[in-house]
Scaffold this motif. Structure first.
Motif, PDB file in Angstrom:
ATOM      1  N   ILE A   7       0.852  -1.185   0.000  1.00 37.55           N
ATOM      2  CA  ILE A   7       0.000   0.000   0.000  1.00 37.55           C
ATOM      3  C   ILE A   7       0.891   1.238   0.000  1.00 37.55           C
ATOM      4  CG2 ILE A   7      -1.822   1.261   1.214  1.00 37.55           C
ATOM      5  CD1 ILE A   7      -2.493  -1.444   2.601  1.00 37.55           C
ATOM      6  N   ASN A   8       0.684   2.115  -0.965  1.00 37.56           N
ATOM      7  CA  ASN A   8       1.463   3.346  -1.050  1.00 37.56           C
ATOM      8  C   ASN A   8       0.863   4.415  -0.139  1.00 37.56           C
ATOM      9  OD1 ASN A   8       3.266   2.348  -3.039  1.00 37.56           O
ATOM     10  ND2 ASN A   8       1.754   2.766  -4.642  1.00 37.56           N
ATOM     11  N   GLY A   9       1.712   4.974   0.705  1.00 36.57           N
ATOM     12  CA  GLY A   9       1.246   6.027   1.595  1.00 36.57           C
ATOM     13  C   GLY A   9       0.699   5.472   2.896  1.00 36.57           C
ATOM     14  N   PRO A  10       0.460   6.353   3.868  1.00 34.00           N
ATOM     15  CA  PRO A  10      -0.071   5.907   5.163  1.00 34.00           C
ATOM     16  C   PRO A  10      -1.488   5.364   5.014  1.00 34.00           C
ATOM     17  CG  PRO A  10      -0.136   8.297   5.019  1.00 34.00           C
ATOM     18  CD  PRO A  10       0.626   7.816   3.813  1.00 34.00           C
ATOM     19  N   TYR A  11      -1.871   4.501   5.947  1.00 28.94           N
ATOM     20  CA  TYR A  11      -3.204   3.922   5.877  1.00 28.94           C
ATOM     21  C   TYR A  11      -3.839   3.798   7.255  1.00 28.94           C
ATOM     22  CZ  TYR A  11      -0.123  -0.214   6.395  1.00 28.94           C
ATOM     23  OH  TYR A  11       0.856  -1.097   6.784  1.00 28.94           O
ATOM     24  N   LEU A  12      -5.166   3.887   7.239  1.00 24.42           N
ATOM     25  CA  LEU A  12      -5.982   3.679   8.425  1.00 24.42           C
ATOM     26  C   LEU A  12      -6.638   2.313   8.287  1.00 24.42           C
ATOM     27  CD1 LEU A  12      -7.506   4.647  11.013  1.00 24.42           C
ATOM     28  CD2 LEU A  12      -9.235   5.632   9.478  1.00 24.42           C
ATOM     29  N   VAL A  13      -6.260   1.386   9.160  1.00 27.13           N
ATOM     30  CA  VAL A  13      -6.852   0.043   9.151  1.00 27.13           C
ATOM     31  C   VAL A  13      -8.052   0.042  10.094  1.00 27.13           C
ATOM     32  CG1 VAL A  13      -6.490  -2.398   9.660  1.00 27.13           C
ATOM     33  CG2 VAL A  13      -4.632  -1.042   8.688  1.00 27.13           C
ATOM     34  N   ILE A  14      -9.196  -0.395   9.588  1.00 21.79           N
ATOM     35  CA  ILE A  14     -10.392  -0.541  10.426  1.00 21.79           C
ATOM     36  C   ILE A  14     -10.814  -2.004  10.400  1.00 21.79           C
ATOM     37  CG2 ILE A  14     -12.826   0.063  10.692  1.00 21.79           C
ATOM     38  CD1 ILE A  14     -12.202   2.840   9.810  1.00 21.79           C
ATOM     39  N   SER A  15     -10.864  -2.591  11.593  1.00 22.72           N
ATOM     40  CA  SER A  15     -11.158  -4.023  11.729  1.00 22.72           C
ATOM     41  C   SER A  15     -12.324  -4.245  12.674  1.00 22.72           C
ATOM     42  CB  SER A  15      -9.921  -4.753  12.262  1.00 22.72           C
ATOM     43  OG  SER A  15     -10.204  -6.104  12.580  1.00 22.72           O
ATOM     44  N   ASN A  16     -12.970  -5.399  12.524  1.00 15.32           N
ATOM     45  CA  ASN A  16     -13.931  -5.821  13.549  1.00 15.32           C
ATOM     46  C   ASN A  16     -13.166  -6.229  14.806  1.00 15.32           C
ATOM     47  OD1 ASN A  16     -12.928  -8.138  12.112  1.00 15.32           O
ATOM     48  ND2 ASN A  16     -14.603  -9.368  12.935  1.00 15.32           N
ATOM     49  N   HIS A  17     -13.900  -6.402  15.914  1.00 15.59           N
ATOM     50  CA  HIS A  17     -13.257  -6.626  17.216  1.00 15.59           C
ATOM     51  C   HIS A  17     -13.839  -7.899  17.830  1.00 15.59           C
ATOM     52  CE1 HIS A  17     -10.801  -5.683  20.505  1.00 15.59           C
ATOM     53  NE2 HIS A  17     -11.412  -4.637  21.018  1.00 15.59           N
ATOM     54  N   THR A  18     -13.005  -8.945  17.979  1.00 20.58           N
ATOM     55  CA  THR A  18     -13.530 -10.237  18.423  1.00 20.58           C
ATOM     56  C   THR A  18     -12.813 -10.839  19.631  1.00 20.58           C
ATOM     57  OG1 THR A  18     -12.099 -11.472  16.898  1.00 20.58           O
ATOM     58  CG2 THR A  18     -14.250 -10.800  16.059  1.00 20.58           C
ATOM     59  N   THR A  19     -11.524 -10.586  19.810  1.00 19.11           N
ATOM     60  CA  THR A  19     -10.768 -11.210  20.900  1.00 19.11           C
ATOM     61  C   THR A  19      -9.997 -10.168  21.699  1.00 19.11           C
ATOM     62  OG1 THR A  19      -8.597 -11.578  19.846  1.00 19.11           O
ATOM     63  CG2 THR A  19     -10.360 -13.128  19.288  1.00 19.11           C
ATOM     64  N   GLU A  20      -9.428 -10.599  22.823  1.00 22.71           N
ATOM     65  CA  GLU A  20      -8.635  -9.694  23.658  1.00 22.71           C
ATOM     66  C   GLU A  20      -7.367  -9.233  22.953  1.00 22.71           C
ATOM     67  OE1 GLU A  20      -9.361 -10.679  28.314  1.00 22.71           O
ATOM     68  OE2 GLU A  20      -8.132 -12.113  27.232  1.00 22.71           O
ATOM     69  N   LEU A  21      -6.866 -10.043  22.019  1.00 22.43           N
ATOM     70  CA  LEU A  21      -5.595  -9.734  21.375  1.00 22.43           C
ATOM     71  C   LEU A  21      -5.764  -9.519  19.869  1.00 22.43           C
ATOM     72  CD1 LEU A  21      -3.278 -12.175  23.332  1.00 22.43           C
ATOM     73  CD2 LEU A  21      -3.383  -9.699  23.553  1.00 22.43           C
ATOM     74  N   ASP A  22      -6.839  -8.843  19.483  1.00 26.14           N
ATOM     75  CA  ASP A  22      -7.062  -8.558  18.066  1.00 26.14           C
ATOM     76  C   ASP A  22      -5.946  -7.708  17.460  1.00 26.14           C
ATOM     77  OD1 ASP A  22      -9.340 -10.017  17.787  1.00 26.14           O
ATOM     78  OD2 ASP A  22     -10.723  -8.344  17.969  1.00 26.14           O
ATOM     79  N   CYS A  23      -5.315  -6.865  18.284  1.00 23.61           N
ATOM     80  CA  CYS A  23      -4.213  -6.045  17.766  1.00 23.61           C
ATOM     81  C   CYS A  23      -3.086  -6.940  17.245  1.00 23.61           C
ATOM     82  CB  CYS A  23      -3.694  -5.089  18.838  1.00 23.61           C
ATOM     83  SG  CYS A  23      -3.213  -5.887  20.379  1.00 23.61           S
ATOM     84  N   VAL A  24      -2.841  -8.043  17.938  1.00 18.27           N
ATOM     85  CA  VAL A  24      -1.818  -8.986  17.486  1.00 18.27           C
ATOM     86  C   VAL A  24      -2.278  -9.695  16.212  1.00 18.27           C
ATOM     87  CG1 VAL A  24      -0.472 -11.035  18.078  1.00 18.27           C
ATOM     88  CG2 VAL A  24      -0.960  -9.321  19.835  1.00 18.27           C
ATOM     89  N   LEU A  25      -3.526 -10.131  16.199  1.00 16.04           N
ATOM     90  CA  LEU A  25      -4.041 -10.881  15.056  1.00 16.04           C
ATOM     91  C   LEU A  25      -4.045 -10.026  13.786  1.00 16.04           C
ATOM     92  CD1 LEU A  25      -7.013 -12.849  16.678  1.00 16.04           C
ATOM     93  CD2 LEU A  25      -4.574 -13.391  16.635  1.00 16.04           C
ATOM     94  N   VAL A  26      -4.455  -8.777  13.898  1.00 14.14           N
ATOM     95  CA  VAL A  26      -4.424  -7.875  12.742  1.00 14.14           C
ATOM     96  C   VAL A  26      -2.981  -7.585  12.334  1.00 14.14           C
ATOM     97  CG1 VAL A  26      -4.988  -5.563  11.905  1.00 14.14           C
ATOM     98  CG2 VAL A  26      -6.646  -6.810  13.279  1.00 14.14           C
ATOM     99  N   GLY A  27      -2.143  -7.300  13.322  1.00 11.58           N
ATOM    100  CA  GLY A  27      -0.751  -6.950  13.044  1.00 11.58           C
ATOM    101  C   GLY A  27       0.017  -8.047  12.325  1.00 11.58           C
ATOM    102  N   MET A  28      -0.399  -9.293  12.466  1.00 10.42           N
ATOM    103  CA  MET A  28       0.294 -10.407  11.816  1.00 10.42           C
ATOM    104  C   MET A  28       0.207 -10.332  10.291  1.00 10.42           C
ATOM    105  SD  MET A  28      -0.823 -13.367  14.558  1.00 10.42           S
ATOM    106  CE  MET A  28      -0.497 -14.751  13.484  1.00 10.42           C
ATOM    107  N   SER A  29      -0.743  -9.567   9.758  1.00 10.08           N
ATOM    108  CA  SER A  29      -0.871  -9.429   8.304  1.00 10.08           C
ATOM    109  C   SER A  29      -0.032  -8.285   7.746  1.00 10.08           C
ATOM    110  CB  SER A  29      -2.346  -9.190   7.927  1.00 10.08           C
ATOM    111  OG  SER A  29      -3.115 -10.353   8.095  1.00 10.08           O
ATOM    112  N   PHE A  30       0.526  -7.448   8.622  1.00  4.58           N
ATOM    113  CA  PHE A  30       1.208  -6.229   8.178  1.00  4.58           C
ATOM    114  C   PHE A  30       2.658  -6.216   8.651  1.00  4.58           C
ATOM    115  CE2 PHE A  30      -3.277  -5.290   8.354  1.00  4.58           C
ATOM    116  CZ  PHE A  30      -3.516  -4.463   7.261  1.00  4.58           C
TER     117      PHE A  30
END
Length: 400
Positions: free
Chosen positions: A47-70
């Motif tokens: 992705i070129n340039g900064p981005y705002l990621v918006i995710s659904n919220h399901t677990t206590e550690l969703d930040c880790v789960l999302v971060g694993m893709s980036f």
């Protein structure tokens, strides 16, 4: 001007440190979380340039789960209470510098921080619902989310986590063994967003991050195995589906029971109850309970008594600098026109419901709200693993 240069250098140095920490966690902890959460994910596209990621919220550690893709570091918007955990908070700030959002309040400062990060070229991740699901369905996306995505000038990346609800139910204890999956759904450029209204942006966000755990189970059932599958469910559900008695639901191991009428069932590995219990799953129970509170609000309490009360809770205030002030332990009650906290030693705090614009729950049974003067209150059960249900206060308040 000189001061601005110094601040910029400090910020850039901090961001480089955050990226190094991110790299470390990405390489060394990803395999661990894939194993613990039985989680797989797709790598995010370039992705070129900064981005705002918006995710659904399901677990206590969703930040880790999302971060694993980036691979590129992001700043996560997190509940304000993460800044009140002593040395853990200091380490968290040094490593990731999360953007604090005070639940139970309208926090415009959070929005300003998000926009500043994005305009300075950094990436941000926001769980727009603001709350983890109790029943497997998304919470509504706030109307202001579309406006934020439009004015921030960054790419919008939508992300969806599937199966997280059954891996780690918000009301439960521990992790279940099953399957969870995460992926980027869509990427929208600033040019695309400029041609949309905030309402249209909100709609695409809602559609992209939509997740209904039971709809997904119906299409392709997955077993989520673990001990104590039902434990803690009374923190979410307090109305018996059979006798409609309030506050008599208990849980033990994999069993749920109403002590008033003996109604009992097992919460099975697919997240279902025996239909004889009165509901087949937590989604149906949620709808039944909401109807119960809707009728309760319409009928009103008996003889000017409170709708309900709970003892052995602690009350504190929290300011914008994360400083706490303890107001003691006591009993809380919700009346038709007011909320009261009566400490065991001290003066009763009484707030008109018209002076409470926001209420929310964090974690399993943390209760937070603000009044119109800007004072932020936080209530917790005295016992750490208490089955206290605070959702009934929020549900009924919203209907009153």
């Amino acid at each position: 001007m000189e001061q601005k240069v110094i601040v910029d250098k400090k910020e850039k140095a901090a961001q480089r440190r955050h990226q190094r920490v991110w790299n470390f966690f990405w390489y060394f902890t990803v395999p661990f979380f894939k194993l613990i959460y039985s989680y797989n994910c797709k790598k995010a596209p370039a992705i070129n340039g900064p981005y705002l990621v918006i995710s659904n919220h399901t677990t206590e550690l969703d930040c880790v789960l999302v971060g694993m893709s980036f691979k590129k570091q992001m700043y996560f918007v997190a509940s304000e209470h993460v800044y009140r955990k002593g040395w853990v908070s200091k380490l968290l700030y040094w490593s990731f510098e999360p953007i604090a959002k005070m639940k139970g309040s309208t926090d415009t400062l959070t929005v300003m921080k998000i926009i500043r990060k994005l305009r300075n070229g950094y990436n941000v991740c926001l769980f727009a619902e603001g709350n983890r699901s109790f029943d497997g369905r998304n919470y509504p996306v706030p109307e202001a989310t579309g406006k934020l995505a439009k004015i921030c000038g960054a790419n919008l990346v939508t992300y969806r986590i599937e199966g997280g609800y059954f891996i780690n139910p918000r009301w439960g204890f521990g992790i279940r063994r099953g399957k969870a999956f995460g992926q980027v759904v869509n990427v929208y450029t600033p040019e695309q967003l400029s041609g949309m209204t905030p309402e249209q942006i909100n709609e695409i966000i809602k559609n992209d991050i939509h997740e209904d755990a039971y709809e997904r189970q119906a299409l392709k059932p997955v077993a989520y195995k673990g001990k104590n599958r039902a434990l803690g469910i009374e923190c979410a559900y307090c109305v018996c589906p059979r006798c409609r008695t309030l506050g008599k639901i208990t849980s033990s191991g994999n069993k749920v029971k109403c002590t008033a009428c003996g109604n009992e069932t097992e919460f099975d590995v697919y997240g279902n109850f025996d239909p004889a219990f009165g509901v087949s799953n937590t989604k149906e129970w949620e709808d039944l309970q909401e109807e119960y509170f809707k009728k309760l609000a319409a009928d009103g309490p008996e003889n000017s008594l409170p709708f309900f009360s709970d003892s052995d809770v602690s009350l504190k205030t929290v300011d914008s600098n994360h400083n706490e002030k303890d107001l003691g332990c006591g009993k809380m009650s919700l009346y038709e026109d007011r909320f009261e906290f009566a400490p065991y030693n001290g003066q009763v705090l009484s707030l008109s419901l018209s002076n409470i614009p926001e209420m929310s729950v964090y974690s399993r049974n943390g209760f937070v709200f603000s009044d119109t003067s800007g004072t932020h209150y936080e209530i917790k059960p005295i016992q750490k693993k208490s089955p206290l249900n605070v959702r009934k206060y929020i549900s009924l308040w919203s209907k009153l």
